[in-house]
Scaffold this active site. Structure first.
Site: not given
Ligand code: TIU
Length: 230
Positions: A27, A75, A139, A142, A167-168, A172
């Protein structure tokens, strides 16, 4: 003999077969990294995630040079949001007494509709743009495994081990490592190539992965991995 590489990691050195290891980049999308995206609306620390681009690029280039399979994830949701569970929309909307989330998934933001496929913000940052032949998994959740074909694509390539970045860390990245571990993949997260929206969350998330002799997997640093791949 299967050629393997080993580098220092927690809870003990991580050994991986070169031909059946993939790099997973989770992501690294403008929506989570750039100003005006979904992460900023969530209240995330953008400086931390932006600082992970450079090390993630170094990791990506080292893995490409070593001939590893490369998997990127994004995502996001289809345009009518029919693949977005209501829980995900409701809990990320402004709740009574909480004005933090002024916008929700699907709303128009500065980088396009938030977390919607095809929008500018949904795509991966320029520095980490996938090359032809690399797998990109879209996807709705998460985790990288829920409602995607990632497991079929990993199995088709005979992949057994994953180096994980992106990340994060707390969201995810962690969810994907946990999903992968349950499916029998040996995972190692790379410290400098992941970032969270909160430094306490990052540290705790990484500790949980390798706690108790590797509860969900391994955690290692970028430099020793680069040295091993070189
Ligand atoms: N990629 C990912 O971690 N999606 C999130 O929604 N991260 C958040 O910290 N919300």
């Amino acid at each position: 003999d299967v050629p393997t590489l080993t580098f220092i990691a927690k809870p003990y050195p991580f050994t991986f077969p070169i031909r059946t290891t993939a790099l997973l980049v989770i992501d690294m999308q403008r929506d989570f990294i750039c100003q005006g995206g979904f992460g900023e609306i969530q209240g995330g620390n953008l400086e931390a995630v932006q600082a992970s681009i450079g090390p993630t690029k170094a990791l990506l280039e080292a893995c490409r040079a070593a001939g590893l399979s490369i998997f990127h994830t994004r995502e996001g949701h289809v345009r009518d949001l029919s693949d977005c569970p209501s829980s995900k929309i409701i809990r990320q909307a402004a709740a009574p007494g909480n004005s933090q989330h002024l916008k929700v998934i699907g709303d128009k933001g500065e980088l396009g509709r938030l977390l919607v496929r095809g929008e500018y913000g949904h795509n991966i940052v320029d520095e980490l743009r996938p090359l032809p032949g690399e797998v990109v998994i879209d996807k709705p959740g998460k985790g990288a495994f829920w409602n995607t074909r990632i497991m079929h694509k990993l199995k088709a390539r005979g992949i057994t081990h994953l180096l994980v970045s992106g990340v994060t860390t707390e969201c995810c990245f962690s969810t994907s490592i946990r999903e992968a571990n349950d499916r029998g993949f040996e995972c190692c997260g790379i410290v400098q190539a992941t970032a969270g929206y909160n430094s306490d969350f990052k540290a705790a998330s990484l500790d949980m992965i390798h706690w108790s002799q590797g509860l969900f997997g391994f955690v290692g640093e970028l430099q020793p991995l680069q040295d091993a791949l070189h």
